[in-house]
Design a protein around this motif. Structure first.
Motif, short mmCIF file in Angstrom:
data_model
loop_
_atom_site.label_atom_id
_atom_site.label_comp_id
_atom_site.label_asym_id
_atom_site.label_seq_id
_atom_site.Cartn_x
_atom_site.Cartn_y
_atom_site.Cartn_z
N ARG A 224 0.80 -1.22 0.00
CA ARG A 224 0.00 0.00 0.00
C ARG A 224 0.84 1.27 0.00
N SER A 249 0.29 -7.02 -2.15
CA SER A 249 -0.38 -7.30 -0.88
C SER A 249 -1.88 -7.16 -1.10
N ARG A 250 -2.63 -7.60 -0.10
CA ARG A 250 -4.08 -7.54 -0.25
C ARG A 250 -4.57 -6.10 -0.35
N GLN A 263 -2.39 -11.25 -5.97
CA GLN A 263 -2.31 -11.21 -4.51
C GLN A 263 -1.50 -12.36 -3.92
N VAL A 264 -0.58 -11.99 -3.05
CA VAL A 264 0.25 -12.97 -2.35
C VAL A 264 -0.19 -13.00 -0.90
N SER A 267 -4.95 -15.28 1.75
CA SER A 267 -6.13 -15.42 0.89
C SER A 267 -5.77 -15.21 -0.58
N SER A 282 4.08 -3.98 4.63
CA SER A 282 4.40 -3.97 6.06
C SER A 282 4.82 -5.34 6.57
N GLN A 286 -0.55 -12.35 7.56
CA GLN A 286 -1.27 -12.98 6.44
C GLN A 286 -0.51 -12.83 5.13
N HIS A 287 0.26 -11.78 5.03
CA HIS A 287 1.08 -11.63 3.83
C HIS A 287 2.29 -12.58 3.90
N ASN A 301 11.27 -0.41 2.89
CA ASN A 301 10.14 0.13 3.63
C ASN A 301 10.64 1.32 4.46
N ASP A 319 12.51 5.79 1.65
CA ASP A 319 11.31 6.14 0.90
C ASP A 319 11.38 5.47 -0.47
N VAL A 320 10.40 4.69 -0.79
CA VAL A 320 10.45 3.94 -2.05
C VAL A 320 10.55 4.86 -3.27
C1 LIG Z 1 -8.31 -13.22 6.95
C2 LIG Z 1 -7.30 -12.29 6.36
C3 LIG Z 1 -6.66 -12.67 5.20
C4 LIG Z 1 -5.70 -11.84 4.62
N1 LIG Z 1 -5.05 -12.26 3.51
C5 LIG Z 1 -4.06 -11.49 3.00
C6 LIG Z 1 -3.31 -11.90 1.86
O1 LIG Z 1 -3.57 -12.94 1.25
N2 LIG Z 1 -2.33 -11.12 1.41
C7 LIG Z 1 -2.00 -9.92 2.02
O2 LIG Z 1 -1.07 -9.26 1.56
N3 LIG Z 1 -2.70 -9.50 3.06
C8 LIG Z 1 -3.73 -10.24 3.58
N4 LIG Z 1 -4.44 -9.77 4.64
C9 LIG Z 1 -4.25 -8.36 5.06
C10 LIG Z 1 -3.05 -8.14 5.94
O3 LIG Z 1 -3.43 -8.31 7.28
C11 LIG Z 1 -2.54 -6.70 5.76
O4 LIG Z 1 -3.61 -5.81 6.00
C12 LIG Z 1 -1.96 -6.40 4.40
O5 LIG Z 1 -1.05 -7.40 4.01
C13 LIG Z 1 -1.27 -5.07 4.43
O6 LIG Z 1 -0.83 -4.72 3.13
P1 LIG Z 1 0.35 -3.69 2.95
O7 LIG Z 1 1.57 -4.23 3.58
O8 LIG Z 1 0.42 -3.37 1.51
O9 LIG Z 1 -0.21 -2.38 3.66
P2 LIG Z 1 0.22 -1.70 5.01
O10 LIG Z 1 0.17 -2.62 6.15
O11 LIG Z 1 -0.57 -0.44 5.09
O12 LIG Z 1 1.74 -1.38 4.79
C14 LIG Z 1 2.23 -0.40 3.93
C15 LIG Z 1 3.70 -0.28 4.23
O13 LIG Z 1 4.27 0.63 3.32
C16 LIG Z 1 5.24 1.40 4.00
N5 LIG Z 1 5.36 2.68 3.30
C17 LIG Z 1 4.45 3.68 3.19
N6 LIG Z 1 4.94 4.69 2.44
C18 LIG Z 1 6.17 4.34 2.07
C19 LIG Z 1 7.18 4.97 1.30
N7 LIG Z 1 7.00 6.16 0.73
N8 LIG Z 1 8.35 4.34 1.14
C20 LIG Z 1 8.55 3.13 1.71
N9 LIG Z 1 7.64 2.48 2.43
C21 LIG Z 1 6.45 3.08 2.61
C22 LIG Z 1 4.71 1.55 5.40
O14 LIG Z 1 5.77 1.77 6.31
C23 LIG Z 1 4.02 0.21 5.62
O15 LIG Z 1 4.90 -0.70 6.25
C24 LIG Z 1 -5.40 -10.58 5.22
C25 LIG Z 1 -6.07 -10.20 6.39
C26 LIG Z 1 -7.01 -11.03 6.95
C27 LIG Z 1 -7.70 -10.60 8.21
#
Ligand SMILES: Cc1cc2nc3c(=O)[nH]c(=O)nc-3n(C[C@H](O)[C@H](O)[C@H](O)COP(=O)(O)OP(=O)(O)OC[C@H]3O[C@@H](n4cnc5c(N)ncnc54)[C@H](O)[C@@H]3O)c2cc1C
Ligand SMILES: Nc1ncnc2c1ncn2[C@@H]1O[C@H](COP(=O)(O)O)[C@@H](O)[C@H]1O
Lengths: 337, 265
Positions: A224, A249-250, A263-264, A267, A282, A286-287, A301, A319-320
């Motif tokens: 995200r 990510s999700r 999606q990795v 789920s 992050s 689940q990821h 990150n 910062d990415v």
């Molecule tokens: C039942 C269930 C099943 C799920 N299944 C999956 C699944 O299959 N796959 C999955 O991925 N998730 C799954 N999830 C969701 C999971 O819990 C997380 O919500 C999700 O993985 C978070 O995605 P993210 O890391 O992209 O987002 P975030 O957690 O929001 O992380 C974003 C990261 O980006 C970093 N960031 C922000 N801006 C910058 C920048 N400019 N430069 C560098 N870094 C930056 C932040 O520090 C943060 O660490 C599931 C959840 C549940 C409850």
């Protein structure tokens, strides 16, 4: 099957084909199967179902470790259909009485094997990452991640034969050709009654991007932190330079920046490429469940405490948006040198 | 459409803890939820009922407390539910679980579809759906990402495979297993929650489903878990901080060297 345990012998793999060509998973299974057969002091057989399977590919299965290849080839077996494939496999199990049958934890293996295991009254362990033989008993020891990769469980099937398992793709190297190997190719006929199917495959729609996430050696995955859909292009450039498939990510998928096949995770897809490069993810549990068995993990990150660093081999806290353009450029340079 | 949806109650994955001494999972005090992938099965079943009429029945094999998962399914919009609970069911692997679910489904009379989640997040095998189909001698279509068309005798589905979608025509009755792409699960409604509180959920035992005792629980399970352990974390993260512009180049250089050493570039 319980009573005749000792009648069963031999290690078998289910080789897979697509368009008549033997698929990579088959060679990974040969690596596993050869090891088990040697430890057990027995033969390794590859069974394969299809239509007009490339003859050189069948020979290649022998070159790469099989002592015997058993094929059933019919127009109706061209593509995976659970009922005919199960009927053929059950016939083979009945006639040859194998001690161990392993298949890939692919969409085919994970559907066919449970269907067959019920009717064969056999134990089946899903998605194993380690297979071994217990010395004293000769039982197959099947180790697999469970509960989102939080724990590993070792499972065995003490009484029932065959012992069946599916094996996670990319959890071992494909077998390579060895000189001077010989073996037999047995072509069996599948009786018409085996070929009945209540499912009809009417079409196949390939993924537009052909990103091949599940098979890729290198995956660049985005989270995200990439902030908006337009920024995905940064990831695409990096993936191109690294010859990588793209994962997500999700949160990225939920926002519609990439579609679900990317999606990795729990789920989504479970993958273990040679290199997983996580960008602004992050590392929620689940990821991690979908990628933590990757051979090498690199994370970028901005949060120094992001969970993803706990499973990474190399991390950059940054910062990415500053890193990505530079990184793509450098890799391009390095490659052209 | 008469649709049966087998759902499983699972511990919430975030909170899994292990007893390091015994190597077992601590389930006490861990919150239980409906297996997240089963929500998609429930959702698509309800949508099909809305389009074609009929009923959706949720079933679960588990301890008495699994009734809360079934009540949640009712709150989402399932019409009724049955709990399969018996001490003899305990310790079942996917073979013995599929057997009990299949026996229960057989007892439920005629039906058009059995819709499962693709896999449960605790066992994580994805074997129970195909297993039920095998016991019932029905076709199974797994990894369904889209239900395109349904009529009395058949349905057209998209099955997600490694490099695309298969389009399948499946004769009914059939067992289907759903992936996340298929639908967005709805939230329980207020009315649904009220109905869920009051509804009577029958509990069926081994006797009720005329099960063969040899095929139940641990006794009926070909597989045995012999060891549970925590994976060793072998990774030592080489971490560079480059929050400052000036060292971005340096950090990238180090990463490039790392990738070159590993032969990725
Ligand atoms: C039942 C269930 C099943 C799920 N299944 C999956 C699944 O299959 N796959 C999955 O991925 N998730 C799954 N999830 C969701 C999971 O819990 C997380 O919500 C999700 O993985 C978070 O995605 P993210 O890391 O992209 O987002 P975030 O957690 O929001 O992380 C974003 C990261 O980006 C970093 N960031 C922000 N801006 C910058 C920048 N400019 N430069 C560098 N870094 C930056 C932040 O520090 C943060 O660490 C599931 C959840 C549940 C409850
Ligand atoms: N104990 C159970 N009771 C009801 N349904 C179950 C049970 N176990 C598994 N299932 C169903 O089978 C699917 C696959 O589960 P599994 O094979 O355990 O990964 C789940 O998504 C459920 O739909």
């Amino acid at each position: 099957m319980t009573k005749n345990k000792h009648k069963h012998s031999g290690v078998w793999i289910l080789a897979e084909q697509a368009d008549g060509r033997v698929q990579r998973i088959s060679y990974e299974l040969l690596t596993r199967g050869r090891d088990l057969a040697d430890k057990r002091g027995t033969d390794l057989t590859a069974m394969i179902f299809g239509n007009d399977i490339n003859a050189e590919d069948l020979q290649e299965l022998i070159n790469c470790g099989a002592d015997r290849v058993v094929t059933m080839e019919e127009a109706k077996l061209e593509h995976f259909l659970v009922e005919p494939y199960a009927a053929c496999m059950l016939k083979i199990i009945e006639d040859y009485q194998p001690e161990i049958v392993i298949a890939g934890a692919t969409s085919t293996g994970r559907t066919l094997m449970p269907y067959v295991a019920i009717k064969a009254n056999a134990g089946l362990t899903a998605d194993c990452t380690v297979l071994d033989i217990e010395e004293e008993t000769g039982n197959l020891l099947q180790t697999r991640p469970a509960i989102g990769g939080n724990i590993l469980a070792t499972i065995k099937t003490p009484q029932h034969r065959p012992q069946m398992a599916t094996v996670r793709p990319h959890s071992t190297k494909p077998a390579v050709k060895q000189d001077g190997r010989t073996g037999e190719i047995v072509r069996l006929k599948a009786p018409a009654k085996y070929l009945k199917s209540r499912i009809n495959r009417v079409d196949f729609i390939p993924d537009e991007s052909e990103h091949g996430l599940q098979d890729a050696d290198v995956v660049v995955a985005v989270g995200r932190g990439i902030k908006k859909s337009e920024n995905i292009s940064l990831i695409k450039s990096l993936a191109k330079e690294l010859d990588a498939a793209i994962g997500a990510s999700r949160d990225v998928v939920d926002r519609g920046w990439l579609s679900y096949p990317y999606q990795v995770g729990l789920s989504g897809k479970t993958i273990s490429p040679k290199l997983y490069l996580a960008v602004a993810i992050s590392g929620a549990i689940q990821h991690l469940a979908g990628m933590q068995t990757s051979e090498t993990i690199v994370a970028i990150n901005s949060d120094p405490d992001a969970q993803i660093f706990n499973v990474a081999d190399f991390g950059i806290v940054a910062d990415v948006f500053q890193i990505l353009p530079v990184l793509s450029e450098r890799i391009k340079q390095a490659r052209s040198e | 459409m008469r649709i049966i949806v087998p759902i499983k109650q699972v511990p919430e994955t975030n909170t899994v803890k292990m007893d390091e001494n015994t190597g077992t999972i601590i389930r006490d005090g861990v919150e239980s939820i409906i297996n997240p992938l089963d929500l998609y099965a429930i959702e698509i079943a309800i949508q099909l009922r809305q389009q074609h009429g009929g009923e959706v029945i949720a079933i679960s094999m588990g301890p008495p407390k699994a009734v809360t998962a079934l009540r949640e399914a009712i709150a989402m919009g399932c019409d009724s539910a049955v709990l399969l609970s018996d001490k003899a069911f305990a310790g079942a692997d996917t073979w013995a679980t599929s057997y009990v679910l299949a026996k229960a489904i057989e007892r439920m009379g005629s039906y058009d579809m059995v819709i499962c989640g693709e896999r449960a997040t605790d066992g994580d095998t994805g074997q129970v759906g195909p297993g039920i189909a095998s016991f019932l001698d029905l076709p199974v279509a797994s990894y369904i990402g889209k239900v395109e068309q349904v009529d009395k005798k058949s349905c057209r589905l998209h099955r997600l495979v490694e490099n695309g979608h298969e389009v399948l025509d499946v004769e009914l009755p059939a067992v289907l297993t759903m992936v996340k792409e298929v639908a967005d699960p709805r939230l329980p409604t207020l009315g649904g929650k009220q109905r869920a509180k009051k509804i009577d959920i029958p509990v069926w035992t081994a006797n009720d489903i005329e099960a063969d005792l040899d095929k139940l629980g641990l006794t009926g399970s070909p597989t045995r878990v012999v060891r549970i352990f925590r994976p060793k974390v072998v990774r030592q993260c080489e971490k560079i901080t480059a929050m400052d512009d000036s060292i971005v180049d340096q950090a990238v250089d180090k990463l490039v060297v790392f990738l070159q050493k590993k032969d990725f570039i």
